[in-house]
Design an enzyme around this catalytic site. Structure first.
Site, PDB file in Angstrom:
ATOM      1  N   ARG A  93      32.148-108.873  11.569  1.00 48.13           N
ATOM      2  CA  ARG A  93      32.842-108.870  12.852  1.00 48.13           C
ATOM      3  C   ARG A  93      34.089-107.987  12.827  1.00 48.13           C
ATOM      4  NH1 ARG A  93      33.893-114.288  13.444  1.00 48.13           N
ATOM      5  NH2 ARG A  93      36.032-113.950  12.806  1.00 48.13           N
ATOM      6  N   TYR A 146      39.388-100.794  38.894  1.00 45.45           N
ATOM      7  CA  TYR A 146      37.960-101.141  38.801  1.00 45.45           C
ATOM      8  C   TYR A 146      37.783-102.622  39.164  1.00 45.45           C
ATOM      9  CZ  TYR A 146      33.563-101.807  36.116  1.00 45.45           C
ATOM     10  OH  TYR A 146      32.291-102.106  35.699  1.00 45.45           O
ATOM     11  N   ASP A 218      43.514 -97.300  32.022  1.00 43.37           N
ATOM     12  CA  ASP A 218      42.071 -97.127  31.931  1.00 43.37           C
ATOM     13  C   ASP A 218      41.820 -95.631  32.118  1.00 43.37           C
ATOM     14  OD1 ASP A 218      39.332 -96.897  32.454  1.00 43.37           O
ATOM     15  OD2 ASP A 218      39.204 -98.910  33.321  1.00 43.37           O
ATOM     16  N   LYS A 243      30.424 -94.992  29.467  1.00 44.82           N
ATOM     17  CA  LYS A 243      30.307 -93.862  30.384  1.00 44.82           C
ATOM     18  C   LYS A 243      30.121 -92.562  29.589  1.00 44.82           C
ATOM     19  CE  LYS A 243      30.827 -97.050  33.439  1.00 44.82           C
ATOM     20  NZ  LYS A 243      32.116 -97.557  33.900  1.00 44.82           N
TER      21      LYS A 243
HETATM   22  C1  PLP Z   1      32.502 -98.940  34.060  1.00 45.92           C
HETATM   23  C2  PLP Z   1      33.970 -99.070  33.989  1.00 45.92           C
HETATM   24  C3  PLP Z   1      34.569-100.079  33.246  1.00 45.92           C
HETATM   25  C4  PLP Z   1      33.774-101.152  32.558  1.00 45.92           C
HETATM   26  O1  PLP Z   1      32.890-100.667  31.604  1.00 45.92           O
HETATM   27  P1  PLP Z   1      31.569-101.513  31.235  1.00 45.92           P
HETATM   28  O2  PLP Z   1      31.138-100.915  29.964  1.00 45.92           O
HETATM   29  O3  PLP Z   1      30.625-101.325  32.377  1.00 45.92           O
HETATM   30  O4  PLP Z   1      31.992-102.946  31.086  1.00 45.92           O
HETATM   31  C5  PLP Z   1      35.935-100.119  33.193  1.00 45.92           C
HETATM   32  N1  PLP Z   1      36.690 -99.214  33.824  1.00 45.92           N
HETATM   33  C6  PLP Z   1      36.151 -98.220  34.549  1.00 45.92           C
HETATM   34  C7  PLP Z   1      37.041 -97.251  35.235  1.00 45.92           C
HETATM   35  C8  PLP Z   1      34.775 -98.117  34.661  1.00 45.92           C
HETATM   36  O5  PLP Z   1      34.241 -97.142  35.410  1.00 45.92           O
END
Ligand code: PLP
Length: 428
Positions: A93, A146, A218, A243
């Site tokens: 972990r 988000y 973010d 992403k």
């Molecule tokens: C998709 C996204 C997230 C979350 O990511 P996941 O892997 O889908 O949980 C967080 N912030 C932004 C800006 C995103 O586009």
């Protein structure tokens, strides 16, 4: 066995967990070796880093890609080693050499001190917030955040007695007025991943640092390539690795990268919450990042081509893309970012539900689905007016968010053009 333990220790020496629970269950810290990238002498350019970051073929029998270690139990050679707690790999972990390889790579690309991985992007947001906040604290959260991150604040943080206050993403230095004695952190997302307000991160960072407040961001939209969070004063940078870092629409993952000052608390929170990422997924991301630069360049070019074409269409009221001079925050984007990714929105001229369905349901290349950052083009309706609390979203037309994939841009334009023809036919 000793030899293989030594090898593991070497390959994993870059980013080991540095805390442990003492006998009386208090967190203790031990010194950790310097991350490998800090030992590197040569100052590499970004495209070179993308190829070299997190790799150590010398420690892996010459093998180019870091191998996948599946592990829960990790053996110690002696009781002395158990007690010393200096072994870099201690338990699955807490990361294996596979984990450390990607953590090193992301830390290096973002320009931060170190990184941890989480099982989703949302888990990176929630882990970072939980690691740094406690009951009684005040959190300033951008109104453009988000939506699932907002949901976590409203449903979980509030329940634990953390005051969450949403602010206008365009507030800039004006955020100073919202700082209270109990303000612990400012959370930013720039640009907002649906509505694309570009935040003045340096101005917000100045206020945060004068007030002793932590600045979180973010940074998913730009990826570590097109926005360098730590050069702009960010303390904690979050990526939805799902992403662009993954880039192939088949892995969920997140990362938290911090300054040296914010590292201990981040690592302790991450360790306490147990939000670790899985080795096969990490391997896929290690593959994905090597092509990040060439992919992003193409996402950017195709996104811009689509944006310019859409801007000339009578069905489109407005294109919301930070790299277009028509965008209200274009100057900030130009000052702080070195590129644009393939994600942007448009506002349609008001049309009937039937006409909207005719446009969307018949598209051949643009898939309708959440997420983005993969090789394929996507389109999805969005409803920001329903979500906002600190600001009002007053646009009359339907918002559509597009992700420009790696298909031929002319084919993508033809797909949208046919969609607009269906829209007109359905409008009657
Ligand atoms: C998709 C996204 C997230 C979350 O990511 P996941 O892997 O889908 O949980 C967080 N912030 C932004 C800006 C995103 O586009």
């Amino acid at each position: 066995m000793l030899d293989s333990l030594r090898l593991t220790a070497r390959t994993g020496s870059a980013n080991p967990y540095a805390f442990y629970l003492d006998g009386d269950f208090t967190l203790k810290w031990r010194p950790v070796p310097e991350p490998r990238h800090e030992q590197n002498r040569m100052k590499k350019k970004q495209d070179t880093l993308i190829v070299t970051a997190g790799r150590d073929p010398e420690a892996n029998f010459g093998i180019v890609n870091p191998p996948v270690y599946h592990a829960s139990t990790v053996l110690y050679p002696t009781i002395e080693a158990v007690k010393a707690r200096t072994q870099p790999v201690t338990y699955g972990r807490r990361g294996t050499p596979t984990t450390f390889a990607l953590q090193d790579a992301i830390a290096e690309l973002e320009g931060g001190y170190r990184s941890v991985l989480t099982p989703s992007g949302l888990a990176a947001v929630t882990t970072a917030l939980l690691a740094h906040l406690k009951t009684g604290d005040h959190l300033l959260m951008t109104d453009s955040v988000y939506e699932p991150s907002r949901h976590f604040c409203d449903k979980v943080l509030m329940r634990y007695g953390i005051a969450v206050e949403y602010y206008d993403p365009r507030i800039g230095a004006g955020i100073e007025k919202l700082i209270r004695p109990e303000t612990k952190a400012i959370f930013t997302e720039s640009p907002g991943s649906v509505t694309f307000e570009v935040q003045d991160i340096p101005a917000i960072a100045d206020v945060a640092h004068l007030s002793g407040v932590l600045l979180m961001m973010d940074n998913t939209w730009a990826s570590p390539l097109y926005f360098k969070p730590f050069e702009h004063g960010v303390d904690v940078s979050i990526q939805a690795v799902t992403k662009y870092l993954c880039g192939h629409s088949d892995v969920m993952m997140g990362s938290i990268t911090t300054t040296e000052a914010a590292w201990k608390e981040t690592l302790a929170g991450h360790g306490a919450l147990g939000t670790c990422a899985a080795p096969d997924d990490i391997y896929l991301v290690l593959r994905g990042i090597r092509t990040l630069s060439v992919r992003l360049e193409r996402h950017m070019q195709t996104g811009l081509k689509l944006a310019h074409w859409l801007a000339g269409r009578p069905e489109v009221a407005r294109v919301i893309h930070p790299a277009l001079p028509s965008h209200p925050d274009h100057a900030i984007w130009k000052r702080d970012f070195t590129g644009a990714s393939g994600l942007f929105s448009i506002e349609l001229q008001p049309c009937s539900d039937k006409a909207l369905a005719a446009l969307l349901d018949g598209l051949e290349l643009f898939g309708m689905g959440y997420s983005w950052g993969g090789f394929e083009s996507l389109i999805i309706p969005q409803y920001p007016a329903k979500i906002r609390t600190a600001t009002r979203w007053t646009a009359a037309g339907q918002i559509l968010r597009l992700h420009a994939g790696l298909e031929d841009p002319d084919d993508l334009i033809a797909d949208l053009k046919a969609g607009f023809e269906r829209l007109h036919a359905a409008n009657g």
